[in-house]
Scaffold this active site. Structure first.
Site, short mmCIF file in Angstrom:
data_model
loop_
_atom_site.label_atom_id
_atom_site.label_comp_id
_atom_site.label_asym_id
_atom_site.label_seq_id
_atom_site.Cartn_x
_atom_site.Cartn_y
_atom_site.Cartn_z
N TYR A 131 0.41 -1.56 11.18
CA TYR A 131 0.06 -1.84 9.40
C TYR A 131 1.03 -1.81 8.99
CZ TYR A 131 -2.74 -2.07 4.95
OH TYR A 131 -3.20 -1.94 4.49
N HIS B 276 -12.58 5.28 4.22
CA HIS B 276 -11.60 6.51 3.71
C HIS B 276 -12.39 7.68 3.47
CE1 HIS B 276 -9.42 2.10 2.51
NE2 HIS B 276 -8.47 2.99 3.81
N LYS C 168 3.14 -4.88 6.65
CA LYS C 168 3.25 -5.31 5.29
C LYS C 168 4.22 -5.10 4.77
CE LYS C 168 -1.12 -5.23 3.68
NZ LYS C 168 -1.42 -5.97 2.62
N SER D 133 0.77 -0.97 -0.17
CA SER D 133 0.08 0.02 0.13
C SER D 133 0.64 1.56 0.31
CB SER D 133 -1.15 -0.11 1.17
OG SER D 133 -1.39 0.98 1.37
N SER D 134 0.68 2.55 -1.36
CA SER D 134 1.22 4.09 -0.22
C SER D 134 1.43 3.68 0.46
CB SER D 134 0.67 4.74 -1.17
OG SER D 134 -0.77 4.78 -1.08
N CYS D 135 0.31 3.88 1.90
CA CYS D 135 0.79 4.45 2.83
C CYS D 135 1.96 3.48 3.66
CB CYS D 135 -0.85 4.47 3.72
SG CYS D 135 -1.42 2.59 3.92
N1 LIG Z 1 -8.76 -0.07 0.10
C1 LIG Z 1 -7.51 0.86 -0.20
O1 LIG Z 1 -7.96 1.73 -0.39
C2 LIG Z 1 -6.37 0.16 -0.24
C3 LIG Z 1 -5.19 0.82 -0.67
C4 LIG Z 1 -3.88 0.39 -0.96
C5 LIG Z 1 -3.83 -0.79 -0.79
N2 LIG Z 1 -4.73 -1.63 -0.38
C6 LIG Z 1 -4.34 -2.81 0.28
O2 LIG Z 1 -5.21 -4.14 -1.02
C7 LIG Z 1 -5.37 -5.06 0.05
C8 LIG Z 1 -7.20 -5.39 0.72
O3 LIG Z 1 -7.37 -4.16 0.75
P1 LIG Z 1 -9.52 -4.04 1.16
O4 LIG Z 1 -9.62 -2.44 0.93
O5 LIG Z 1 -10.20 -4.51 -0.03
O6 LIG Z 1 -9.90 -4.38 2.55
P2 LIG Z 1 -10.74 -4.74 2.51
O7 LIG Z 1 -11.75 -4.42 1.93
O8 LIG Z 1 -11.15 -4.74 4.37
O9 LIG Z 1 -11.11 -6.51 2.24
C9 LIG Z 1 -10.27 -7.26 3.27
C10 LIG Z 1 -10.73 -9.02 2.95
O10 LIG Z 1 -9.70 -9.18 3.18
C11 LIG Z 1 -10.19 -10.27 4.14
N3 LIG Z 1 -10.01 -10.86 5.92
C12 LIG Z 1 -9.42 -10.19 6.46
N4 LIG Z 1 -8.83 -11.28 7.40
C13 LIG Z 1 -8.98 -12.38 6.66
C14 LIG Z 1 -8.74 -13.95 7.73
N5 LIG Z 1 -7.77 -13.53 8.97
N6 LIG Z 1 -8.39 -14.42 6.85
C15 LIG Z 1 -9.32 -14.55 5.90
N7 LIG Z 1 -10.26 -13.47 5.21
C16 LIG Z 1 -9.69 -12.56 5.68
C17 LIG Z 1 -11.62 -9.83 4.31
O11 LIG Z 1 -12.66 -10.81 4.46
P3 LIG Z 1 -14.04 -10.77 5.16
O12 LIG Z 1 -14.80 -10.23 4.04
O13 LIG Z 1 -14.68 -12.14 5.72
O14 LIG Z 1 -13.79 -9.52 6.74
C18 LIG Z 1 -12.04 -9.09 3.47
O15 LIG Z 1 -12.75 -9.88 1.93
C19 LIG Z 1 -4.80 -4.65 1.49
O16 LIG Z 1 -3.67 -5.72 1.28
C20 LIG Z 1 -4.40 -3.68 1.03
O17 LIG Z 1 -3.23 -2.81 2.01
C21 LIG Z 1 -6.39 -1.49 -0.33
#
Ligand SMILES: NC(=O)c1ccc[n+]([C@@H]2O[C@H](COP(=O)([O-])OP(=O)(O)OC[C@H]3O[C@@H](n4cnc5c(N)ncnc54)[C@H](OP(=O)(O)O)[C@@H]3O)[C@@H](O)[C@H]2O)c1
Length: 325
Positions: free
Chosen positions: A152, A195, A156, A123-125
């Site tokens: 976090y 966010h 990462k 992630s950029s953060c």
């Molecule tokens: N969103 C952003 O702006 C952003 C920006 C940069 C990078 N990212 C990266 O992209 C990735 C995904 O982010 P996201 O925004 O899609 O997050 P999210 O919407 O919260 O989705 C995370 C997913 O991970 C699953 N999960 C979490 N803990 C788990 C566990 N112990 N076992 C199995 N599944 C688990 C969750 O399952 P449940 O559905 O059951 O909770 C959910 O489906 C992360 O690595 C994040 O750092 C995101």
């Protein structure tokens, strides 16, 4: 040895991901995972999923057994404990340990199962708080982190290092991507945990419905931020899985930023809010600018496709249609 003729006719990276590959998308219900599952399915791949209720990815033994039994051609790790400032500062232990555990389970399990291709999402953060702008991939680990999400970010960064270690020690064709702030369908609109973009959509939508004549936002409105539609991220990840095989992570952004004031004005227009937008400069602004340098990705020929205004409008319509407003 590859002949000159083959090098000429084989597009770079061909063979890194077979056609109709079997790909385990971990975290397929999340913002990122769901977009990746949609995209990879549309590309003709077989997307394998397991909900958390059936497989908690913190459980190393069960995750290893699942990967051994399914033997996917590729793994995309989009499962993580993710949250805003409040959640990060309330649950630093979970943000550090859950993410470390998920990464250890999935990467060690994928190695044991002989998974040839893996994409880890950073992630950029996790770049240093005061990294020079726009942020290049080389900025990683060059300075102190943003204190509010340090646990976090450390987890990462360990994931990025783990991918690199498997590459060096075992020759694995595993890679990492560093997405900027994302938005898209199924985003989190809960004002406590969301966010900035979904939070603004909700604030302006509610103000419009209530006929309010002012929306007051935190800070000065001058910090600059970058936003990428999650379908563009999925498009970039699909390209990286096909074409990229190098040590360094790859930034995924749109290459442009805008001020929070400009963003608020855009959201105000999309939601048909007719009142004033005011800022409270006594509240904190955060980092003045956060923009990724996307040269590395651009050299692979990638460009974002979703314009911010259209992207915000589609997310707004999607949220209204979901009836969760
Ligand atoms: N969103 C952003 O702006 C952003 C920006 C940069 C990078 N990212 C990266 O992209 C990735 C995904 O982010 P996201 O925004 O899609 O997050 P999210 O919407 O919260 O989705 C995370 C997913 O991970 C699953 N999960 C979490 N803990 C788990 C566990 N112990 N076992 C199995 N599944 C688990 C969750 O399952 P449940 O559905 O059951 O909770 C959910 O489906 C992360 O690595 C994040 O750092 C995101």
């Amino acid at each position: 040895m590859t002949s000159v003729h083959e090098q000429d006719v084989v597009p770079p990276g061909r063979g890194l991901l077979p056609d109709a590959a079997r790909i385990f998308v971990a975290g397929h219900r999340g913002l990122v995972g769901s977009a990746l599952a949609r995209r990879l399915t549309a590309d003709g791949h077989e997307v394998i999923t397991r909900g958390r209720e059936r497989l908690d990815l913190r459980d190393a033994a069960r995750t290893a057994a699942f990967l051994r039994d399914t033997r996917p051609d590729a793994v995309v790790l989009a499962a993580a404990k993710v949250g805003g400032i409040l959640a990060n500062s309330t649950y630093p232990v979970e943000f550090l340990e859950d993410n470390l555990r998920i990464q250890l389970s999935v990467l060690a399990g994928a190695h044991a199962a002989g998974v040839p291709r893996l994409l880890f999402l950073g992630s950029s953060c996790i770049y240093p708080k005061l990294a020079p702008q726009p942020i290049t991939e080389e900025a990683l680990l060059t300075g102190p982190l943003e204190p509010t999400n340090e646990p976090y970010a450390l987890a990462k960064i360990a994931g990025i290092a783990q991918v690199r270690a498997y590459r060096r020690q075992h020759g694995a064709a595993w890679i990492s991507a560093m997405p900027t702030n994302l938005y898209g369908p199924g985003d989190n609109f809960d004002l406590e945990t969301s966010h900035v973009l979904p939070a603004l959509i909700r604030r302006f939508h509610e103000a419009e419905r209530a006929g309010a004549d002012e929306v007051l936002l935190w800070g000065t409105g001058t910090p600059r931020r970058e936003f990428l539609h999650v379908d563009d991220l999925a498009d970039a990840c699909a390209l990286l899985l096909r074409r990229y095989d190098d040590d360094g992570p790859v930034n995924v952004g749109c290459g442009e930023d805008l001020t929070i004031r400009e963003l608020a004005e855009l959201v105000g227009e999309v939601t048909a809010y007719g009142g004033r937008i005011a800022f409270d400069p006594s509240k904190p602004d955060g980092t003045p600018r956060k923009l990724l340098d996307i040269t590395r990705l651009a050299t692979l020929g990638w460009r974002p496709k979703v314009a911010l205004r259209e992207g915000i409008a589609s997310v707004y319509q999607d949220w209204l249609a979901s009836g969760r407003d």
